[in-house]
Write an enzyme that holds these catalytic residues in place. Structure first.
Site, short mmCIF file in Angstrom:
data_model
loop_
_atom_site.label_atom_id
_atom_site.label_comp_id
_atom_site.label_asym_id
_atom_site.label_seq_id
_atom_site.Cartn_x
_atom_site.Cartn_y
_atom_site.Cartn_z
N GLU A 127 111.31 68.97 119.12
CA GLU A 127 110.42 68.00 118.49
C GLU A 127 110.09 66.82 119.39
OE1 GLU A 127 111.37 68.11 113.78
OE2 GLU A 127 112.93 67.28 115.04
N CYS A 140 108.92 59.45 121.64
CA CYS A 140 110.32 59.82 121.58
C CYS A 140 110.44 61.27 122.07
CB CYS A 140 110.80 59.67 120.14
SG CYS A 140 112.52 60.05 119.93
N CYS A 147 122.05 70.44 120.64
CA CYS A 147 122.95 69.48 121.31
C CYS A 147 124.36 70.02 121.21
CB CYS A 147 122.85 68.11 120.63
SG CYS A 147 123.76 66.80 121.49
N CYS A 151 127.74 65.10 116.62
CA CYS A 151 127.96 63.86 115.87
C CYS A 151 127.75 64.20 114.40
CB CYS A 151 126.99 62.77 116.32
SG CYS A 151 127.17 62.40 118.08
N CYS A 154 124.38 63.49 112.51
CA CYS A 154 123.14 63.85 113.20
C CYS A 154 122.76 65.29 112.91
CB CYS A 154 123.30 63.64 114.70
SG CYS A 154 121.90 64.24 115.67
N GLY A 221 118.98 66.25 121.70
CA GLY A 221 119.79 66.50 122.87
C GLY A 221 120.40 65.27 123.51
N SER A 253 118.77 57.10 125.92
CA SER A 253 119.85 56.90 124.96
C SER A 253 120.94 57.93 125.18
CB SER A 253 119.30 57.03 123.54
OG SER A 253 120.36 56.97 122.60
N SER A 275 124.69 54.90 121.98
CA SER A 275 124.92 55.17 120.57
C SER A 275 126.38 54.84 120.24
CB SER A 275 124.63 56.64 120.26
OG SER A 275 123.25 56.89 120.43
N LEU A 276 126.61 53.59 119.88
CA LEU A 276 127.98 53.15 119.65
C LEU A 276 128.45 53.56 118.24
CD1 LEU A 276 130.29 51.62 121.02
CD2 LEU A 276 129.43 49.52 119.96
N HIS A 277 127.78 53.08 117.23
CA HIS A 277 127.98 53.53 115.84
C HIS A 277 129.31 53.18 115.20
CE1 HIS A 277 124.26 55.56 116.50
NE2 HIS A 277 124.75 56.62 117.08
N ASN A 354 119.43 58.15 108.17
CA ASN A 354 118.39 58.98 107.57
C ASN A 354 119.04 60.26 107.05
OD1 ASN A 354 115.54 59.47 107.08
ND2 ASN A 354 115.83 61.16 108.50
N CYS A 397 113.62 61.26 111.15
CA CYS A 397 114.81 62.10 111.05
C CYS A 397 115.91 61.56 111.95
CB CYS A 397 114.48 63.55 111.36
SG CYS A 397 113.45 63.74 112.81
#
Ligand code: SAH
Ligand code: SF4
Length: 419
Positions: A127, A140, A147, A151, A154, A221, A253, A275-277, A354, A397
């Protein structure tokens, strides 16, 4: 295709040194046997032309011309290359191609967001999303089909990695977006001036006011697990003779592939998003399993050492807001403490989760997101909430959303109330 089956596909293990590239190494596979030039450096095109039989001087000149036509003019066929001698055009077309990913589906949201489902020549879908804002347009871009990193929040993480995208398939996304947005310059040569001479003045057809101004490697990915192809693609995107986009307008990222981060800064030189999260080991181990391999301390040390990071070029920390998981006041304070401890020139992007069918998480309430944002903001760190875009076409998404808009409090309140 067999070529791609041989591509190194690093998983959780670090990439191994690969043997000397074969002639087809890195070339986007095609069923018709022609060599796809998209994504190849000019030097490589020159070598291919020489191998195909052109003398060294011709090979160099034709490589320069073809490269220019591909990236400045967006042409996909050799017939259009009017400064190349007529008999040479079919000769090139027999041996070479200028590919694009196939478009399976193109969607257009009421808010202007566009989403494409694309397909590689060997049949894998991925995508791409374009998000227009008042002052910029962000594309994007995906780096892999699927991937390896799983995660838990995701959707891409639930897919198996099928393969790395080639440099041509990565830069091909940008080319396709320019095709769709109608952004190739219309030059003197296009309006039938009969010009057959070389070296048309570039200033004659340079387009201003382009819609596509920024690129984020935030699609499907993990870009740092496909380092060479991402590097090759972005080199063309940034090349003044290529797509000529400034490195300041490109952001990569990563979920935290620590050993590749310094190389990313040194060799690619784009802005970094991480991407810490989560702010502690227990939660990050769960939601970003790569954390078990490269922990938060190591990750933030690598951020502190990231080449090129400064107050003018901050590192973006992405933080997906998961209800009752990582969204408390305490977590916000821990986030501030971490950024301070490592003296990071940082900003934080808060991403409302999301949801997707089967996801084990809920979206934090708008009040929670707002409070979290305030705590970080009051500590002097910018913490905008990413606005969901393209909801009606499901472009939001998560991994395909991008580009936080800094909004006024009132705007955010209004949106949060409506969300
Ligand atoms: N693999 C890289 C880049 C692609 S993911 C990385 O993880 O950074 C791009 C961003 O989208 C990441 O910050 C990712 O955590 C986020 N994301 C993924 N799924 C999401 C979802 N369902 N909701 C919100 N954000 C999501
Ligand atoms: Fe892969 Fe990024 Fe999704 Fe994690 S968030 S599974 S690294 S695409």
């Amino acid at each position: 295709m067999s070529d791609t089956a041989l591509m190194p596909i690093p998983g959780l293990a670090d990439p191994l040194p690969v043997p000397r590239p074969a002639a087809t190494e890195g070339v986007t596979p095609r069923a018709d046997g022609r060599t796809d030039l998209l994504g190849l450096p000019r030097e490589r095109i020159r070598a291919l032309f020489a191998e195909a039989g052109l003398d060294p001087r011709q090979a160099k000149l034709r490589a320069k011309q073809v490269y220019h036509w591909i990236y400045h003019r967006g042409v996909t066929g050799f017939e259009a290359m009017t400064d190349i001698a007529k008999p040479m055009r079919p000769w090139l077309a027999e041996r070479f191609a200028i590919g694009r990913p196939d478009v399976v589906e193109a969607q257009h949201s009421v808010d202007g967001t566009r989403k494409w489902l694309l397909r590689t020549a060997d049949g894998h879908d991925f995508e791409m999303v374009f998000i227009p804002d008042a002052d910029r347009g962000t594309l994007c871009v995906s780096s892999q089909v699927g991937c390896t990193l799983n995660c838990t929040f995701c959707h891409t993480g639930t897919m198996k990695l099928v393969r790395n995208l080639t440099a041509g398939e990565i830069v091909g996304q940008v080319m396709l977006a320019r095709d769709a947005l109608g952004e190739w310059p219309k030059g003197a040569m296009d309006v039938g001036d009969g010009s057959d001479e070389e070296g048309a003045d570039e200033t004659e057809y340079r387009a201003d006011g382009r819609l596509l101004t920024n690129i984020v490697m935030m699609g499907m990915g993990e870009p740092l697990y496909n380092f060479d192809n991402v590097k090759g693609a972005l080199a063309i995107v940034m090349d003044g003779d290529g797509l000529a986009l400034s490195k300041r307008r490109i952001t990569l990222s990563t979920s935290g592939v620590v050993p590749m981060m310094a190389r990313c800064g040194e060799e690619i030189g784009v802005n970094l998003a991480v991407s810490l999260h989560a702010t502690n080991k227990e939660i990050r181990d769960e939601i970003v399993p790569l954390n078990r391999k490269y922990g938060i301390e190591e990750l933030l040390e690598a951020c502190a050492a990231y080449p090129g990071a400064s107050n003018a070029r901050r590192i973006t920390f992405e933080y997906v807001m998961l209800k009752d998981k990582n969204d408390s006041d305490e977590h916000a304070r821990e986030l501030v403490a971490l950024i301070r401890r490592y003296k990071l020139p940082a900003k934080v992007n808060l991403i409302p989760f999301n949801p997707w069918p089967g996801a084990g998480y809920d979206t934090s309430t708008p009040e929670r997101v707002r409070r979290f944002s305030e705590i970080v903001f009051e500590a002097g760190i910018s913490a905008p909430v990413r606005t969901p875009r393209g909801r009606d076409i499901d472009a939001a998404c998560g991994q395909l959303k991008t580009a936080a808009e800094k909004k006024s409090r009132a705007e955010r309140d209004r949106e949060a109330a409506g969300a």
